[in-house]
Design an enzyme around this catalytic site. Sequence first.
Site, PDB file in Angstrom:
ATOM      1  N   TYR A  19       0.801  -1.221   0.000  1.00 16.35           N
ATOM      2  CA  TYR A  19       0.000   0.000   0.000  1.00 16.35           C
ATOM      3  C   TYR A  19       0.838   1.277   0.000  1.00 16.35           C
ATOM      4  O   TYR A  19       0.299   2.366   0.142  1.00 16.35           O
ATOM      5  CB  TYR A  19      -0.936   0.008   1.218  1.00 16.35           C
ATOM      6  N   GLY A  20       2.142   1.183  -0.184  1.00 14.27           N
ATOM      7  CA  GLY A  20       2.997   2.373  -0.105  1.00 14.27           C
ATOM      8  C   GLY A  20       4.048   2.398  -1.187  1.00 14.27           C
ATOM      9  O   GLY A  20       3.741   2.394  -2.376  1.00 14.27           O
ATOM     10  N   LEU A  22       5.871   0.288  -2.434  1.00 16.68           N
ATOM     11  CA  LEU A  22       5.945  -0.875  -3.328  1.00 16.68           C
ATOM     12  C   LEU A  22       4.876  -0.837  -4.423  1.00 16.68           C
ATOM     13  O   LEU A  22       4.857  -1.692  -5.296  1.00 16.68           O
ATOM     14  CB  LEU A  22       5.823  -2.169  -2.529  1.00 16.68           C
ATOM     15  N   GLU A  89      10.866  -3.931   5.127  1.00 19.55           N
ATOM     16  CA  GLU A  89       9.888  -3.495   6.133  1.00 19.55           C
ATOM     17  C   GLU A  89      10.417  -3.590   7.565  1.00 19.55           C
ATOM     18  O   GLU A  89       9.691  -3.325   8.506  1.00 19.55           O
ATOM     19  CB  GLU A  89       8.595  -4.306   5.988  1.00 19.55           C
TER      20      GLU A  89
END
Length: 166
Positions: A19-20, A22, A89
């Site tokens: 959701y970011g 990537l 992450e």
Amino acid sequence: MTTTAPGGPVAAELPFFVYGTLLRGEPNHDLFLRGRTAGERPAVLPRALLYDGPGYPYAIEGHGRVHGTLLVAAPGVYGELLGLLDHLEEFLGPGHPRNLYERVTREVELPGEADAGDGADAGDGAGESVRAWVYLAAAAVTRSLRTGGVLIPGGRWTTGRTPGGS
């Protein structure tokens, strides 16, 4: 909540919900995903909120929806992709005190055809649901976000460019 230690056994090769940074067009998409995915589809993480971070977002559990992409690893690279994403992450293992994110399994919704392009929440739930790995903010980060974080309205993160732009 299901988590797995980095490099440890994985019961099933689940897809990943991102959701970011990537997402396609974001800085880490090509660095980490190019040649490592067999498919990418728009998806929504229900029961989650999105917060702004220092150049990247954080998703936490909450009463909202986070928009992103469901990724399926290309054949033969699942373990490599899992390791790369855990490293990116800063996931060191389930509940590790230095985790930036926790890798957990969640149900992710794939919008139906009528929902896919409009961005509206009308008709949500018309598509299918898929179990996927999601990186949620670790406990200490979540506490900080809940007390002083900047919530991203609508649960859709961009780096400030026009969506679909360069």
